[in-house]
Motif scaffolding. Structure first.
Motif, PDB file in Angstrom:
ATOM      1  N   ASP A 147       0.869  -1.186   0.000  1.00 23.12           N
ATOM      2  CA  ASP A 147       0.000   0.000   0.000  1.00 23.12           C
ATOM      3  C   ASP A 147       0.908   1.239   0.000  1.00 23.12           C
ATOM      4  O   ASP A 147       1.026   1.932   1.003  1.00 23.12           O
ATOM      5  CB  ASP A 147      -0.915  -0.004   1.228  1.00 23.12           C
ATOM      6  N   PRO A 148       1.583   1.492  -1.121  1.00 26.70           N
ATOM      7  CA  PRO A 148       2.590   2.563  -1.148  1.00 26.70           C
ATOM      8  C   PRO A 148       1.981   3.945  -0.943  1.00 26.70           C
ATOM      9  O   PRO A 148       0.893   4.242  -1.432  1.00 26.70           O
ATOM     10  CB  PRO A 148       3.194   2.438  -2.559  1.00 26.70           C
ATOM     11  N   SER A 149       2.701   4.770  -0.206  1.00 25.45           N
ATOM     12  CA  SER A 149       2.250   6.142   0.008  1.00 25.45           C
ATOM     13  C   SER A 149       2.561   7.005  -1.207  1.00 25.45           C
ATOM     14  O   SER A 149       3.583   6.817  -1.886  1.00 25.45           O
ATOM     15  CB  SER A 149       2.912   6.732   1.255  1.00 25.45           C
ATOM     16  N   VAL A 150       1.689   7.951  -1.459  1.00 23.71           N
ATOM     17  CA  VAL A 150       1.807   8.868  -2.594  1.00 23.71           C
ATOM     18  C   VAL A 150       1.964  10.288  -2.048  1.00 23.71           C
ATOM     19  O   VAL A 150       1.227  10.698  -1.136  1.00 23.71           O
ATOM     20  CB  VAL A 150       0.562   8.780  -3.503  1.00 23.71           C
ATOM     21  N   PHE A 151       2.905  11.041  -2.627  1.00 26.51           N
ATOM     22  CA  PHE A 151       3.065  12.444  -2.232  1.00 26.51           C
ATOM     23  C   PHE A 151       2.205  13.298  -3.147  1.00 26.51           C
ATOM     24  O   PHE A 151       2.423  13.356  -4.359  1.00 26.51           O
ATOM     25  CB  PHE A 151       4.533  12.861  -2.334  1.00 26.51           C
ATOM     26  N   ASN A 152       1.208  13.961  -2.571  1.00 29.86           N
ATOM     27  CA  ASN A 152       0.255  14.712  -3.388  1.00 29.86           C
ATOM     28  C   ASN A 152       0.631  16.187  -3.542  1.00 29.86           C
ATOM     29  O   ASN A 152      -0.183  17.008  -3.967  1.00 29.86           O
ATOM     30  CB  ASN A 152      -1.149  14.595  -2.792  1.00 29.86           C
ATOM     31  N   GLY A 153       1.884  16.513  -3.192  1.00 33.04           N
ATOM     32  CA  GLY A 153       2.353  17.892  -3.287  1.00 33.04           C
ATOM     33  C   GLY A 153       2.395  18.579  -1.947  1.00 33.04           C
ATOM     34  O   GLY A 153       3.102  19.580  -1.764  1.00 33.04           O
ATOM     35  N   GLN A 154       1.671  18.018  -0.974  1.00 28.43           N
ATOM     36  CA  GLN A 154       1.641  18.600   0.359  1.00 28.43           C
ATOM     37  C   GLN A 154       1.917  17.585   1.461  1.00 28.43           C
ATOM     38  O   GLN A 154       2.570  17.887   2.450  1.00 28.43           O
ATOM     39  CB  GLN A 154       0.275  19.270   0.611  1.00 28.43           C
ATOM     40  N   GLU A 155       1.412  16.366   1.251  1.00 27.07           N
ATOM     41  CA  GLU A 155       1.576  15.348   2.284  1.00 27.07           C
ATOM     42  C   GLU A 155       1.598  13.969   1.653  1.00 27.07           C
ATOM     43  O   GLU A 155       1.245  13.786   0.491  1.00 27.07           O
ATOM     44  CB  GLU A 155       0.427  15.438   3.300  1.00 27.07           C
ATOM     45  N   LEU A 156       2.019  12.983   2.470  1.00 26.17           N
ATOM     46  CA  LEU A 156       2.010  11.593   2.032  1.00 26.17           C
ATOM     47  C   LEU A 156       0.672  10.964   2.383  1.00 26.17           C
ATOM     48  O   LEU A 156       0.197  11.086   3.511  1.00 26.17           O
ATOM     49  CB  LEU A 156       3.147  10.822   2.701  1.00 26.17           C
ATOM     50  N   VAL A 157       0.084  10.292   1.392  1.00 22.31           N
ATOM     51  CA  VAL A 157      -1.220   9.665   1.590  1.00 22.31           C
ATOM     52  C   VAL A 157      -1.149   8.224   1.099  1.00 22.31           C
ATOM     53  O   VAL A 157      -0.626   7.954   0.011  1.00 22.31           O
ATOM     54  CB  VAL A 157      -2.331  10.414   0.814  1.00 22.31           C
ATOM     55  N   LYS A 158      -1.661   7.289   1.889  1.00 20.92           N
ATOM     56  CA  LYS A 158      -1.694   5.893   1.463  1.00 20.92           C
ATOM     57  C   LYS A 158      -2.497   5.763   0.172  1.00 20.92           C
ATOM     58  O   LYS A 158      -3.572   6.362   0.035  1.00 20.92           O
ATOM     59  CB  LYS A 158      -2.345   5.020   2.540  1.00 20.92           C
TER      60      LYS A 158
END
Length: 325
Positions: free
Chosen positions: A284-295
């Motif tokens: 379940d890799p985390s994604v950086f959405n430009g502001q924070e890391l989200v699962k």
């Protein structure tokens, strides 16, 4: 030394890395198949621990990891025994961690400490605590160089993904606080799908399960008959196999003859000969959405569904009917 790798291309490595690559413990990994018994039942399933170890080191280097972390990556699998994780089924290690149990002993009793000392490194500082190497290892379900390389390598080698897809994925990896993450949910979905092709479709392939089960039986019986000892597992696949073959034990020869490239099996949960479970592996890799890391599972219903299905399959295990052996 310039390393040429199928996934990462040609890369020049430092002298200490070169000496370690040429050392006996690392060269031994050329004879340890990543898939355990898989190559005995399908000659195309032939990726080795050496291929993977080189790959992990190169991926860490590509992502800007230190020379120390590259060394740790190169050596992280050096204690894998013949036939990799098959030994865990022989010894009933449900966490599939026997290579970790013997890791320090294998390192200490090799020429690795001497090579490292030559370059002013201490193996105790570099190799006995992988928690400091956050590119190399992360607890599931996050990404790490180990998890990423074996997934990409196997799936590319076995024709399930293209080199273009590999390059696209690698270009979307980012490093934050020494850990790897992804830049968008689409690439996260792709990797999750690819990872489950590896740990569910390949690891739990009925033919793969057959190979594991049959070879584990051969190895257990060989230990019981005192044909081999645990020490022999520190050789490579073919040496261990040849020791069993040279015993001329008819029972062992009969079982070994059933490990061949003509075996035919199918999944069958009602009329089965083998039922085998492997370690449950989820991602379940985390994604950086430009502001924070989200699962990625928070961002994607597809990821949630894939992980749910993978968990159910892994929990159930594989039921195998042997049609021809």
């Amino acid at each position: 030394m310039i390393i040429s790798d199928k996934l990462y291309g040609k890369v020049k490595v430092e002298k200490v890395i070169e000496e370690l690559i040429l050392s006996k413990p690392v060269q031994r990994l050329k004879g340890i198949h990543q898939g355990g018994a898989s190559y005995l039942v399908n000659e195309k399933w032939n990726v080795t621990r050496y291929d993977h170890s080189i790959g992990v080191m190169l991926l860490i280097k590509k992502l800007g990891g230190s020379i120390e972390e590259q060394i740790a990556g190169l050596l992280h699998d050096v204690s894998h025994t013949a036939f990799s994780h098959v030994v865990d089924f022989v010894l009933d290690h449900q966490n599939e961690d026997y290579h970790e149990v013997i890791y320090e002993s294998v390192i200490k009793n090799s020429d690795i400490p001497t090579i490292l000392e030559k370059y002013n490194y201490r193996y105790e500082d570099m190799l006995l605590d992988d928690s400091k190497w956050t590119l190399l290892e992360q607890s599931a379900p996050e990404l790490c160089a180990d998890r990423v390389d074996y997934t990409l390598r196997d799936m590319y080698e076995y024709g399930h993904i293209s080199m273009e897809e590999v390059r696209t994925f690698l270009s979307n990896l980012i490093v934050m606080d020494g850990k790897m993450y992804l830049q968008n949910v689409d690439i996260a979905e792709w990797f999750v799908r690819t990872y489950y092709k590896e740990v569910i479709d390949f690891f739990l392939d009925p033919l793969n399960i057959y190979g594991y089960d049959m070879l584990a039986k051969v190895l257990k019986l060989s230990i019981d008959k005192e044909v081999i000892t645990l020490k022999d597992f520190l050789e490579d696949d073919e040496n261990l196999l040849n020791k069993i073959k040279s015993s001329n034990d008819k029972e062992l020869q009969g079982l070994l003859s059933q490990l061949n490239h003509h075996v035919k099996v199918r999944e069958d949960s009602t009329n089965y000969d083998i039922h085998l479970k492997k370690k449950i592996r989820l991602i379940d890799p985390s994604v950086f959405n430009g502001q924070e890391l989200v699962k990625s599972s928070i961002l994607s219903e597809n990821v949630r569904e894939m992980s749910k299905e993978a968990f159910e399959k892994a929990s159930k295990g594989m039921y195998v009917k042997v049609i021809q052996s």
